[in-house]
Design an enzyme around this catalytic site. Structure first.
Site, PDB file in Angstrom:
ATOM      1  N   GLY A  49     -33.943  31.282 -97.252  1.00  0.00           N
ATOM      2  CA  GLY A  49     -32.606  31.047 -98.121  1.00  0.00           C
ATOM      3  C   GLY A  49     -31.250  31.686 -97.501  1.00  0.00           C
ATOM      4  O   GLY A  49     -31.387  32.203 -96.511  1.00  0.00           O
ATOM      5  N   GLN A  54     -22.572  34.134 -97.281  1.00  0.00           N
ATOM      6  CA  GLN A  54     -23.061  34.599 -96.117  1.00  0.00           C
ATOM      7  C   GLN A  54     -22.634  34.095 -94.839  1.00  0.00           C
ATOM      8  O   GLN A  54     -22.625  34.414 -93.825  1.00  0.00           O
ATOM      9  CB  GLN A  54     -24.835  34.395 -95.970  1.00  0.00           C
ATOM     10  CG  GLN A  54     -25.605  35.457 -96.937  1.00  0.00           C
ATOM     11  CD  GLN A  54     -26.892  35.191 -96.829  1.00  0.00           C
ATOM     12  OE1 GLN A  54     -27.619  34.368 -97.431  1.00  0.00           O
ATOM     13  NE2 GLN A  54     -27.649  35.849 -95.933  1.00  0.00           N
ATOM     14  N   CYS A  94     -33.369  39.860 -94.551  1.00  0.00           N
ATOM     15  CA  CYS A  94     -32.132  39.218 -94.818  1.00  0.00           C
ATOM     16  C   CYS A  94     -31.299  38.870 -93.720  1.00  0.00           C
ATOM     17  O   CYS A  94     -31.262  39.402 -92.464  1.00  0.00           O
ATOM     18  CB  CYS A  94     -30.977  40.088 -95.742  1.00  0.00           C
ATOM     19  SG  CYS A  94     -29.479  39.088 -96.254  1.00  0.00           S
ATOM     20  N   LEU A  95     -31.007  37.409 -93.441  1.00  0.00           N
ATOM     21  CA  LEU A  95     -30.167  36.961 -92.511  1.00  0.00           C
ATOM     22  C   LEU A  95     -28.814  37.810 -91.956  1.00  0.00           C
ATOM     23  O   LEU A  95     -28.321  37.962 -90.958  1.00  0.00           O
ATOM     24  CB  LEU A  95     -30.070  35.500 -92.630  1.00  0.00           C
ATOM     25  CG  LEU A  95     -31.099  34.660 -92.633  1.00  0.00           C
ATOM     26  CD1 LEU A  95     -30.514  33.273 -92.879  1.00  0.00           C
ATOM     27  CD2 LEU A  95     -31.897  34.828 -91.334  1.00  0.00           C
ATOM     28  N   HIS A 136     -32.567  36.880-104.775  1.00  0.00           N
ATOM     29  CA  HIS A 136     -31.997  37.492-103.581  1.00  0.00           C
ATOM     30  C   HIS A 136     -30.725  36.810-103.278  1.00  0.00           C
ATOM     31  O   HIS A 136     -29.883  37.373-102.970  1.00  0.00           O
ATOM     32  CB  HIS A 136     -32.899  37.444-102.474  1.00  0.00           C
ATOM     33  CG  HIS A 136     -32.581  37.866-101.105  1.00  0.00           C
ATOM     34  ND1 HIS A 136     -32.677  39.131-100.625  1.00  0.00           N
ATOM     35  CD2 HIS A 136     -31.547  37.389-100.195  1.00  0.00           C
ATOM     36  CE1 HIS A 136     -32.393  39.228 -99.317  1.00  0.00           C
ATOM     37  NE2 HIS A 136     -31.384  38.398 -99.179  1.00  0.00           N
ATOM     38  N   GLU A 137     -30.872  35.399-103.004  1.00  0.00           N
ATOM     39  CA  GLU A 137     -29.515  34.803-102.825  1.00  0.00           C
ATOM     40  C   GLU A 137     -28.505  34.772-103.792  1.00  0.00           C
ATOM     41  O   GLU A 137     -27.392  34.652-103.722  1.00  0.00           O
ATOM     42  CB  GLU A 137     -29.863  33.290-102.736  1.00  0.00           C
ATOM     43  CG  GLU A 137     -30.937  32.879-101.610  1.00  0.00           C
ATOM     44  CD  GLU A 137     -30.528  33.605-100.243  1.00  0.00           C
ATOM     45  OE1 GLU A 137     -29.398  33.877 -99.871  1.00  0.00           O
ATOM     46  OE2 GLU A 137     -31.457  34.116 -99.350  1.00  0.00           O
ATOM     47  N   HIS A 140     -26.399  37.540-103.531  1.00  0.00           N
ATOM     48  CA  HIS A 140     -25.244  37.355-102.397  1.00  0.00           C
ATOM     49  C   HIS A 140     -24.043  36.647-103.258  1.00  0.00           C
ATOM     50  O   HIS A 140     -22.940  37.193-103.029  1.00  0.00           O
ATOM     51  CB  HIS A 140     -25.734  36.334-101.447  1.00  0.00           C
ATOM     52  CG  HIS A 140     -26.464  37.014-100.464  1.00  0.00           C
ATOM     53  ND1 HIS A 140     -26.027  38.144 -99.569  1.00  0.00           N
ATOM     54  CD2 HIS A 140     -27.658  36.941 -99.826  1.00  0.00           C
ATOM     55  CE1 HIS A 140     -26.975  38.507 -98.397  1.00  0.00           C
ATOM     56  NE2 HIS A 140     -27.949  37.668 -98.908  1.00  0.00           N
TER      57      HIS A 140
END
Length: 173
Positions: A49, A54, A94-95, A136-137, A140
């Site tokens: 994701g 991000q 997480c990225l 999660h996304e 963000h």
């Protein structure tokens, strides 16, 4: 297509709250290219994701693909969770917080309403990994990271570990 730079914690831009996408902008070739670039970036990272926040685009949209073979790309534009039920603890990464994983409690089942990449409204019932990823996304897009669910002490340890990784990567370059 192009790989986009992913912001990393504790970059303050990750705390920016995203604003809704104008539905008229969805058909714009530049927006469609950005969606493709986000998928390419997410797959390359590799991740499941990626929220626009991000990649320093503070608009309310995200791309997700939780399939093993990366064949079910999903686009959520202006997503809203309309129902939640149950709880599950999932170890998240997480990225934007590379190499760090922690248990986070989230709703096990959700219903989300959004626009797809063509601007068409849809509603999706999700559970398990897909439900976790959507939540999660969406965090963000609100300027929230999974490390915010950790204690202040653990969050500071994460910040220091990432700073050390960046220093070591800089020394190696």
């Amino acid at each position: 297509m192009a790989l986009l730079p992913i912001l990393e914690f504790p970059d303050p831009r990750l705390r920016t709250q995203a604003v809704p996408v104008d539905p008229a902008a969805i058909a714009d070739p530049a927006f469609q290219r950005l969606l493709d670039d986000m998928f390419e970036t997410m797959y390359d990272a590799p991740g499941i994701g990626l929220a626009a926040s991000q990649v320093d685009v503070h608009k309310t949209f995200m791309v997700i693909d939780v399939s093993e073979d990366k064949t079910r790309p999903l686009v959520f534009i202006n997503p809203v969770i309309t129902a939640r039920s149950g709880d599950q603890v999932y170890q998240e990464g997480c990225l934007s917080v590379p190499g760090i994983f922690a248990d986070v409690t989230r709703s096990n089942q959700i219903t989300v309403r959004a626009l797809d990449r063509n601007g068409q409204p849809f509603e999706l019932e999700a559970d398990g990994l897909l439900a976790v990823c959507v939540q999660h996304e969406m965090d963000h897009l609100l300027g929230k990271l999974f490390v915010d669910y950790l204690s202040p002490l653990k969050r500071e340890m994460v910040r220091k570990k990432l700073a050390k990784q960046r220093r070591l990567a800089g020394d190696a370059a």
